[in-house]
Write an enzyme that holds these catalytic residues in place. Sequence first.
Site, PDB file in Angstrom:
ATOM      1  N   ASP A  67       0.815  -1.219   0.000  1.00 45.11           N
ATOM      2  CA  ASP A  67       0.000   0.000   0.000  1.00 45.11           C
ATOM      3  C   ASP A  67       0.844   1.263   0.000  1.00 45.11           C
ATOM      4  OD1 ASP A  67       0.905  -0.446   2.590  1.00 45.11           O
ATOM      5  OD2 ASP A  67      -1.075  -0.875   3.408  1.00 45.11           O
ATOM      6  N   ASN A 136      -8.018  -2.655  13.798  1.00 51.25           N
ATOM      7  CA  ASN A 136      -9.392  -3.018  13.393  1.00 51.25           C
ATOM      8  C   ASN A 136      -9.400  -4.225  12.457  1.00 51.25           C
ATOM      9  OD1 ASN A 136      -8.466  -1.969  11.010  1.00 51.25           O
ATOM     10  ND2 ASN A 136      -9.937  -0.296  10.864  1.00 51.25           N
ATOM     11  N   HIS A 138      -7.589  -4.694   9.805  1.00 54.11           N
ATOM     12  CA  HIS A 138      -7.338  -4.481   8.373  1.00 54.11           C
ATOM     13  C   HIS A 138      -6.005  -5.122   7.980  1.00 54.11           C
ATOM     14  CE1 HIS A 138      -5.346  -0.312   9.278  1.00 54.11           C
ATOM     15  NE2 HIS A 138      -4.385  -1.097   8.875  1.00 54.11           N
ATOM     16  N   GLU A 143      -9.823  -1.952   4.576  1.00 57.41           N
ATOM     17  CA  GLU A 143     -10.519  -1.598   5.809  1.00 57.41           C
ATOM     18  C   GLU A 143     -11.793  -2.429   5.976  1.00 57.41           C
ATOM     19  OE1 GLU A 143      -9.147   0.199   7.978  1.00 57.41           O
ATOM     20  OE2 GLU A 143      -8.813   2.283   7.417  1.00 57.41           O
TER      21      GLU A 143
END
Length: 253
Positions: A67, A136, A138, A143
């Site tokens: 990313d 979270n 991810h 996400e």
Amino acid sequence: MRIYKAKDKAEVSRKAANIISAQIILKPDSVLGLATGDSPIGTYEQLIDWYNKGDLDFSQITAVNLDEYQGLGPDDEQSYAYFMRKHLFDHVNIDPVNCFIEDGLAEEPQAECIRYTELIRGIGGIDLQLLGIGPNAHIGFNEPGEALEKDTHLVKLNESTIRANSRFFDSEDDVPKFAYTMGIKAIMQARCIVLVANGEAKADAMYKCVCGTISAEAPASFLQLHNNVFIVADEAALSKVETRIPIDKEVTI
Ligand code: GLP
């Protein structure tokens, strides 16, 4: 899933570097999918150490990163392109022309996503994908949401991700709001996946990854469907997993 419980971050790094080294030695022209964030830094340090001792050769390796923040160029110290040079590429004999990452400054985001998806396909996919995990759950910047996107895409980052990543910036306001990420398909098609995690802050995410319902609400949970995943994590990160799965040193589930 093979889960390795390490006593601390140093042991996580050594174990993950061990798996990556084996990949490089067995297939010197491997395609490595690489990750940023705090978690893989120790792994990269260990790989550099073994490279300096003459045990590893990166000359035929291809690297594709997960990313990149939109709006940051490769010379921006907060960009993931910069991170990779600083923490790995500048210290080993990898050929820079074989190091790929999304272009944070691309003028046409849609075209950039297609280019990167095609690029990964063109190099034959990923032999080994290194992953961290967000609090979270991810992976990359995929996400939690109603559905996961399969190819490279531009993501609006969650508030919680912006907050978590603000530690690398002067302030929360400086964290880019959008990022490019490899999609779930390229990650899941990697022939081997190594996920590293340290610390209590990752305990919930690790529980969702290993024991949770497989759902786009916890992107890392999809790793349960992959047949060659190594989870390398310390005791704190595995503390909630261990309420369901006792782990002595390692366990295969
Ligand atoms: C970012 C990256 C992820 C990484 C996550 C966790 O969101 N896009 O690839 O896994 O941070 O980072 P850290 O290891 O610093 O906790």
